[in-house]
Design a protein around this motif. Sequence first.
Motif: not given
Length: 85
Positions: A28-31, A33-36, A71-74
């Motif tokens: 998962f791309q961090l940008k 997923t979570s900028p933190l 994360l999985l889009g569920i």
Amino acid sequence: MNKPHDLSDLKFENGFLSINIDGEIKKFQLKKTSPLLEKASDEERNNFEISPSGYGIYWPLLDEDISIDGLLGILHAPQWEKKIA
């Protein structure tokens, strides 16, 4: 307790969060997923707890939570009960 997900091998590589979810490596791309987490130090990133229930991951030094289903889009829709008058 039946865990919703089996999680292991969490690591950070080249701007991505890599984790084995239910026997399959996912990245998962961090940008996105979570900028933190993207801006966090190695110490902050590597101090995490996988929830015993398998629902998510928590980074206590950042106070950041990420759900695996997210994360999985569920998506989880509310359960509506049909009422009979």
